[in-house]
Each structure stands twice: as C-alpha cells, then as structure tokens.
Design a protein around this motif. Structure first.
Motif, PDB file in Angstrom:
ATOM      1  N   ASN A 218      21.906  34.564  41.952  1.00 50.41           N
ATOM      2  CA  ASN A 218      22.664  35.581  42.351  1.00 50.41           C
ATOM      3  C   ASN A 218      23.641  35.644  41.145  1.00 50.41           C
ATOM      4  O   ASN A 218      24.186  34.757  40.771  1.00 50.41           O
ATOM      5  N   LYS A 219      23.357  36.989  40.419  1.00 46.62           N
ATOM      6  CA  LYS A 219      24.291  37.104  39.187  1.00 46.62           C
ATOM      7  C   LYS A 219      25.630  37.490  39.644  1.00 46.62           C
ATOM      8  O   LYS A 219      26.223  37.041  38.673  1.00 46.62           O
ATOM      9  N   ASP A 220      26.094  37.935  40.448  1.00 46.88           N
ATOM     10  CA  ASP A 220      27.413  38.213  40.894  1.00 46.88           C
ATOM     11  C   ASP A 220      28.321  37.035  41.112  1.00 46.88           C
ATOM     12  O   ASP A 220      29.532  36.765  40.539  1.00 46.88           O
ATOM     13  N   LEU A 221      27.502  35.842  41.782  1.00 53.18           N
ATOM     14  CA  LEU A 221      28.517  34.522  41.773  1.00 53.18           C
ATOM     15  C   LEU A 221      28.600  33.941  40.618  1.00 53.18           C
ATOM     16  O   LEU A 221      29.503  33.331  40.262  1.00 53.18           O
ATOM     17  N   LYS A 222      27.188  33.915  39.666  1.00 49.66           N
ATOM     18  CA  LYS A 222      27.338  33.243  38.270  1.00 49.66           C
ATOM     19  C   LYS A 222      28.346  34.131  37.553  1.00 49.66           C
ATOM     20  O   LYS A 222      29.153  33.491  36.841  1.00 49.66           O
ATOM     21  N   SER A 223      28.534  35.317  37.359  1.00 51.58           N
ATOM     22  CA  SER A 223      29.541  35.831  36.600  1.00 51.58           C
ATOM     23  C   SER A 223      31.055  35.652  37.172  1.00 51.58           C
ATOM     24  O   SER A 223      31.741  35.576  36.200  1.00 51.58           O
ATOM     25  N   GLU A 224      31.161  35.482  38.487  1.00 53.05           N
ATOM     26  CA  GLU A 224      32.360  35.330  39.026  1.00 53.05           C
ATOM     27  C   GLU A 224      32.806  33.956  38.684  1.00 53.05           C
ATOM     28  O   GLU A 224      34.038  33.603  38.566  1.00 53.05           O
ATOM     29  N   VAL A 225      31.985  32.808  38.555  1.00 55.81           N
ATOM     30  CA  VAL A 225      32.376  31.594  38.014  1.00 55.81           C
ATOM     31  C   VAL A 225      32.678  31.757  36.884  1.00 55.81           C
ATOM     32  O   VAL A 225      34.040  31.044  36.364  1.00 55.81           O
ATOM     33  N   VAL A 226      32.254  32.384  35.738  1.00 55.47           N
ATOM     34  CA  VAL A 226      32.775  32.542  34.397  1.00 55.47           C
ATOM     35  C   VAL A 226      34.260  33.304  34.500  1.00 55.47           C
ATOM     36  O   VAL A 226      35.134  32.808  33.906  1.00 55.47           O
ATOM     37  N   ASN A 227      34.358  34.247  35.449  1.00 53.54           N
ATOM     38  CA  ASN A 227      35.587  34.972  35.433  1.00 53.54           C
ATOM     39  C   ASN A 227      36.754  33.858  35.900  1.00 53.54           C
ATOM     40  O   ASN A 227      37.960  33.954  35.371  1.00 53.54           O
ATOM     41  N   ILE A 228      36.587  33.074  36.859  1.00 53.64           N
ATOM     42  CA  ILE A 228      37.472  32.231  37.410  1.00 53.64           C
ATOM     43  C   ILE A 228      37.870  31.259  36.212  1.00 53.64           C
ATOM     44  O   ILE A 228      38.789  30.487  36.219  1.00 53.64           O
ATOM     45  N   SER A 232      41.513  30.615  34.935  1.00 56.32           N
ATOM     46  CA  SER A 232      42.088  28.911  35.201  1.00 56.32           C
ATOM     47  C   SER A 232      42.384  28.402  33.505  1.00 56.32           C
ATOM     48  O   SER A 232      42.853  27.285  33.571  1.00 56.32           O
ATOM     49  N   GLY A 233      41.916  29.192  32.522  1.00 53.51           N
ATOM     50  CA  GLY A 233      42.205  28.802  31.261  1.00 53.51           C
ATOM     51  C   GLY A 233      41.119  27.743  30.643  1.00 53.51           C
ATOM     52  O   GLY A 233      41.469  27.249  29.985  1.00 53.51           O
ATOM     53  N   LYS A 234      40.046  27.546  31.376  1.00 49.63           N
ATOM     54  CA  LYS A 234      39.028  26.817  30.865  1.00 49.63           C
ATOM     55  C   LYS A 234      37.881  27.612  30.248  1.00 49.63           C
ATOM     56  O   LYS A 234      36.816  27.763  30.637  1.00 49.63           O
ATOM     57  N   GLU A 235      38.384  27.881  28.935  1.00 46.97           N
ATOM     58  CA  GLU A 235      37.318  28.765  28.191  1.00 46.97           C
ATOM     59  C   GLU A 235      36.140  28.334  27.667  1.00 46.97           C
ATOM     60  O   GLU A 235      35.217  28.740  27.748  1.00 46.97           O
ATOM     61  N   ASP A 236      36.527  26.959  27.333  1.00 45.93           N
ATOM     62  CA  ASP A 236      35.010  26.197  26.826  1.00 45.93           C
ATOM     63  C   ASP A 236      33.950  26.325  27.914  1.00 45.93           C
ATOM     64  O   ASP A 236      32.794  26.349  27.785  1.00 45.93           O
ATOM     65  N   GLN A 237      34.373  25.982  29.285  1.00 43.49           N
ATOM     66  CA  GLN A 237      33.655  25.945  30.197  1.00 43.49           C
ATOM     67  C   GLN A 237      33.158  27.388  30.566  1.00 43.49           C
ATOM     68  O   GLN A 237      31.882  27.306  30.841  1.00 43.49           O
ATOM     69  N   ALA A 238      33.905  28.239  30.433  1.00 39.49           N
ATOM     70  CA  ALA A 238      33.572  29.573  30.752  1.00 39.49           C
ATOM     71  C   ALA A 238      32.284  30.044  29.726  1.00 39.49           C
ATOM     72  O   ALA A 238      31.305  30.760  29.888  1.00 39.49           O
ATOM     73  N   ILE A 239      32.410  29.707  28.365  1.00 41.11           N
ATOM     74  CA  ILE A 239      31.397  29.940  27.203  1.00 41.11           C
ATOM     75  C   ILE A 239      30.291  29.071  27.662  1.00 41.11           C
ATOM     76  O   ILE A 239      29.162  29.842  27.325  1.00 41.11           O
ATOM     77  N   ASN A 240      30.358  28.004  28.026  1.00 41.34           N
ATOM     78  CA  ASN A 240      28.925  27.358  28.391  1.00 41.34           C
ATOM     79  C   ASN A 240      28.199  27.967  29.446  1.00 41.34           C
ATOM     80  O   ASN A 240      27.078  28.084  29.495  1.00 41.34           O
ATOM     81  N   GLU A 241      28.764  28.361  30.397  1.00 44.46           N
ATOM     82  CA  GLU A 241      28.405  28.969  31.693  1.00 44.46           C
ATOM     83  C   GLU A 241      27.909  30.379  31.094  1.00 44.46           C
ATOM     84  O   GLU A 241      26.467  30.903  31.397  1.00 44.46           O
ATOM     85  N   LEU A 242      28.523  31.116  30.261  1.00 43.24           N
ATOM     86  CA  LEU A 242      28.087  32.381  30.020  1.00 43.24           C
ATOM     87  C   LEU A 242      26.960  32.325  28.918  1.00 43.24           C
ATOM     88  O   LEU A 242      26.036  33.364  28.981  1.00 43.24           O
ATOM     89  N   THR A 243      26.841  31.343  28.084  1.00 48.50           N
ATOM     90  CA  THR A 243      25.821  31.250  27.139  1.00 48.50           C
ATOM     91  C   THR A 243      24.657  30.839  27.903  1.00 48.50           C
ATOM     92  O   THR A 243      23.330  31.449  27.685  1.00 48.50           O
ATOM     93  N   ILE A 261      33.239  38.437  23.372  1.00 48.93           N
ATOM     94  CA  ILE A 261      34.837  38.515  23.453  1.00 48.93           C
ATOM     95  C   ILE A 261      35.366  37.092  23.729  1.00 48.93           C
ATOM     96  O   ILE A 261      36.529  36.905  23.139  1.00 48.93           O
ATOM     97  N   LEU A 262      34.626  36.158  24.432  1.00 51.78           N
ATOM     98  CA  LEU A 262      35.211  34.862  24.622  1.00 51.78           C
ATOM     99  C   LEU A 262      35.495  34.361  23.201  1.00 51.78           C
ATOM    100  O   LEU A 262      36.520  33.424  23.032  1.00 51.78           O
ATOM    101  N   TYR A 263      34.435  34.252  22.392  1.00 56.28           N
ATOM    102  CA  TYR A 263      34.431  33.641  20.993  1.00 56.28           C
ATOM    103  C   TYR A 263      35.414  34.388  20.134  1.00 56.28           C
ATOM    104  O   TYR A 263      36.095  33.606  19.455  1.00 56.28           O
ATOM    105  N   ASP A 264      35.632  35.772  20.369  1.00 57.40           N
ATOM    106  CA  ASP A 264      36.643  36.419  19.713  1.00 57.40           C
ATOM    107  C   ASP A 264      37.917  35.771  19.990  1.00 57.40           C
ATOM    108  O   ASP A 264      38.944  35.762  19.227  1.00 57.40           O
TER     109      ASP A 264
END
Length: 485
Positions: A218-228, A232-243, A261-264
């Motif tokens: 499910n893409k919506d659930l995966k994308s929302e993991v990144v958003n949350i 919550s300020g966990k950008e490094d984890q968000a980058i890993n998930e989005l990568t 945008i995350l890397y930016d």
C-alpha cells in the motif's frame, strides 16, 4: 486534522442492505400492538417478576429491531435490557442459571444462531443514514459488547466517532478493529492520523506498520510513514524510507521530488548550523568582524532591490495601468524594508559582539563544523541528483524546476558573500574571477526559473526570474564575464 471518510465501509451503510420490502404493513401493525401490550405489562408486578415475560419481550423487540425499525428505532436496546432481566430472574434455588437464562446469555454474548448483535448493527446503520451519528455510535458500541471479536461494529463505530470529532472514541474503536484482525488500509491510515494530531508519532508509526503487515504494497501507508517521520523531526529515517520507495518505484515522480526536497532541507539546515558555529568560533573582534561582513552582505542586497525598483518603475511609466507591475514594485519595496530592518538589527549585534567575548570549545566546534560541511555537501549533491531524476521522468515538473533554480540562485548568493567579504587587496587579486563564477551561478539558475514559469504561472518563479535577469544585467554593465562550472 483532516477527517477521513472510509468509502469501503460507508458503502455498506446503504439502507438497501437492510431492505424491508418483505415486511408488510400488517406485520408492522402487529409489532405496534404487541409493543403497546408489552410496554403496558411491564408495570404489572406479576408479569415483571417472570423470566418468561422478559424473554418474550426480548424476542419481540429483537424482531422489531431486525424487521420493523419504524416502530422503534432503538428497539435493540430494549431487547438487550430484557435479556439481562431473564438472566437475573431465571435461576434455581442453588443460584444456577435455568434454560431461559442460558438462552439469554447466548444472545447477550453473540453466540451462533443469535441475532441481537445484527439487530444493533442494523439499527446503528439506520441511525447513521439518518445522520444521527451519536445514536449510531451508541448502537455500534453496544454491538461490540455483545460480540467482542467482531470487526464490523468497531469499524462503523470508529467512522461515526471520527465524524463526531470524538477522537478518543474513534481511536478506541479503530484499535478494536485492528486487534480483531481488521485489514482495511484506510482504518490504519485514519488511526495514524488521529495519533498524529496528538503528536503521538510513535503510535502513529505503529498503526501504519500494522497496516503494512496486512497490505505490504500500500503506497498511501508507506508515504504516510515518511510524512510522520518528517513531522516528528526524524528526517534521516524519512530519507531512508523514501529512498526505498523511490528505488522500488523509480517512475514515481512525487517520491523523487519528496526525496530531493528532504536532501535540500537537510542541506539548508546544515548550512544554518554551519553559520551558527562559524559565528561562535569568531570571538571578540573576530566575531564582530564576521558580523560586520554579514552586515555588508545584507547591505549589498539594497543595491539589488534599488536596481529592481528602477527597472520596474521604468516599466510602469510605459504601462501605468499594469497592476502586476505595481504589485511587483510593492513586493520589492517590502523586501527592501525588511532588509533595512535586518541591517539595523545586525548593526546592534555587531556592536555588542565588539564589546564582549566569550569562551568557546573551539576544538569541538571545529570538528562539528567539518562534519557538517561534509554532510551539507553530500545532501546538496543528492538533492540536485534527485531533482534531475524528476526532470528525466517529467521535464515540466514545476517543483523540480523551481527548486533547482533556487538551489543555484542560493549558491550564487553564498558565493557573492565571498566577494563582499574581500578587502581591496583581495578583490584586486581575485575579485573579478569570483564575480565571474557568481554570474555563472545566476546564469545557471535562469533557465530553470524560465521553464518553471512555463510549467506553472506562479508569482514566486516569475519574481525570482526577474531578479536573476536584473542581476545579470548588472554584471553585463560591469563587464563581468559569466563563468559556468
């Protein structure tokens, strides 16, 4: 918080699912008569003392709830209370339950072959259709007490509670749905949103991960993991998930844009921290000198704004009724005003720095500075790489075009600060060479802003393009040759 409506669930809320075509008027009339008699007999002490009376009353109201809700829209509740009276009254001398008591207990616990649970769900659905959300929620909650392992009532109850903005009730209902094996991805998404609204990011992620166990793709659930993770300020984890998302779906433009945008953002934050550390490393006169240079850099912006004012004013004289030009002029004047205010503040800071000095752990700060510079360089390179990947898939993507333009624009501004910080001797030695590179950066930004304007008629892109053109005109006037790297 945005309210979520679960289409898959609401589709089941059609009254047609409980159509009453098979119930004729005579039956309904009989229900009314039987109800009136039962209600009257409740007041009779002899009747109300018999378990058999309460069993008949329970089944009557159960039938009304199932087949004749127009007689009593809350009949299921009366049936429930009647069954409880049977359990209370039908006991032998040893206090053991009799046959009727056992039958009533089966109904109250949703045993196979009983219909009380369905009666509550049906009347809850009817109340929902009638927009009586509070009544619907009450019915669904009662249904859950009968069949604690069912997912239907908890799903519907969660929807009703959410629309009532009863967030705690909604969370409780959806958690029951999840605990009982529910699989609808929208429920896990909605539950995560409820926790996110309370800044309970760990619970939100937990809900999404449970949903992904049921629906791994499910893409919506995966994308929302990144958003949350971002929220919550966990950008490094968000980058890993989005990568991972981008690798699994390389043609998904939005994933690539978000990753860029995350890397930016990571690069920008590192830059900000770099500036803070550099400020701390400058003590006493050194710090004052650094602030003075920054002040001069800020002052140099006034020259750009003045050039813009001159250019736009000339255009307005040619077309005095052009409202867009007047808006642009007002924007430039406002930016100039903000810059003047910043200059005043920076002048005060420079004076304060010159008057005092503070001890600093230079070694620690210098190591942090070196690490940050490496992180900033890596992040900026990955941002550009991913923006360009976006344009390989969608050459007219506004976000990638605009952000690349901003990236090179900011590089030009940062490089220009080198020139601003030079003394006369330094400028004579290499000032023109650095200015040529500054010009090259602005020139590199220009086509991205031009294409962004073509892709979407946005004021921000047009204003930045106008600024770049104005700066390039100034370099031309100074006979500076642009050097693109």
């Amino acid at each position: 918080m945005k309210k979520l409506f679960f289409v898959s669930a609401l589709g089941l809320f059609s009254i047609g699912a409980f159509a009453q075509d098979a119930v004729n008027k005579a039956m309904v009339d009989q229900y009314r008569k039987d109800k009136e008699k039962s209600d009257k007999d409740v007041a009779d002490p002899k009747n109300s003392a018999k378990a058999s009376f309460w069993m008949e009353r329970a089944k009557l109201y159960e039938n009304i709830a199932s087949n004749g809700s127009e007689v009593d829209s809350s009949a299921a509740k009366t049936a429930l209370e009647a069954y409880k009276k049977v359990v209370e009254l039908d006991v032998n001398k040893k206090g053991e339950p009799g046959k009727s008591s056992k039958e009533a207990t089966n109904a109250l616990t949703g045993a196979e072959g009983t219909v009380l649970f369905n009666a509550f769900v049906k009347q809850g659905a009817e109340k929902y259709q009638a927009k009586n959300l509070a009544g619907a929620l009450e019915m669904f909650q009662a249904a859950q007490e009968i069949n604690k392992k069912d997912t239907t009532a908890s799903l519907y109850g969660g929807i009703a509670a959410q629309q009532l903005d009863k967030k705690e009730d909604a969370k409780t209902q959806f958690e029951k749905y999840v605990a009982n094996g529910g699989k609808d991805p929208s429920v896990f998404y909605g539950l995560a949103q409820l926790y996110r609204a309370d800044n309970n990011f760990d619970k939100a992620i937990e809900a999404l991960n449970k949903g992904l166990e049921k629906s791994p793709g499910n893409k919506d659930l995966k994308s929302e993991v990144v958003n949350i993770l971002l929220a919550s300020g966990k950008e490094d984890q968000a980058i890993n998930e989005l990568t991972t998302l981008a690798q699994n779906d390389p043609k998904n433009v939005q994933n690539l844009v978000n990753l860029a945008i995350l890397y930016d953002n990571t690069s920008s934050k590192a830059n900000q921290r770099i500036k803070e550390i550099q400020g701390k490393l400058g003590q006493g006169n050194s710090k004052a000198s650094s602030l003075t240079k920054n002040l001069e850099s800020e002052k140099s912006k006034i020259e750009v704004y003045d050039g813009e004012v001159k250019r736009i004013t000339a255009l307005i004289k040619k077309t005095p009724k052009n409202t867009d030009l007047k808006r642009q002029l007002a924007d430039v004047n406002n930016k100039k005003k903000e810059s003047l205010a910043a200059i005043a503040t920076m002048e005060g800071e420079a004076k304060a720095a010159a008057a005092s000095a503070s001890s600093t752990d230079n070694a620690g700060l210098e190591k942090e500075l070196a690490d940050l510079k490496a992180k900033q360089k890596d992040a900026s390179e990955k941002a550009v790489t991913n923006y360009k990947k976006v344009l390989e898939v969608d050459g007219a993507n506004y976000d990638a075009l605009y952000n690349l333009g901003v990236f090179y624009f900011n590089e030009a501004v940062q490089l220009k600060s080198e020139v601003d910080n030079m003394n006369m001797t330094e400028y004579q030695q290499r000032g023109k060479e650095v200015e040529g590179r500054v010009c090259g950066k602005f020139k590199k930004a220009k086509p991205y802003f031009e294409k962004a304007v073509q892709a979407k008629d946005e004021a921000e892109a047009k204003e930045n393009l106008a600024t770049v053109n104005s700066v390039l005109e100034q370099f031309t006037a100074k006979q500076v040759a642009c050097v693109e790297e």
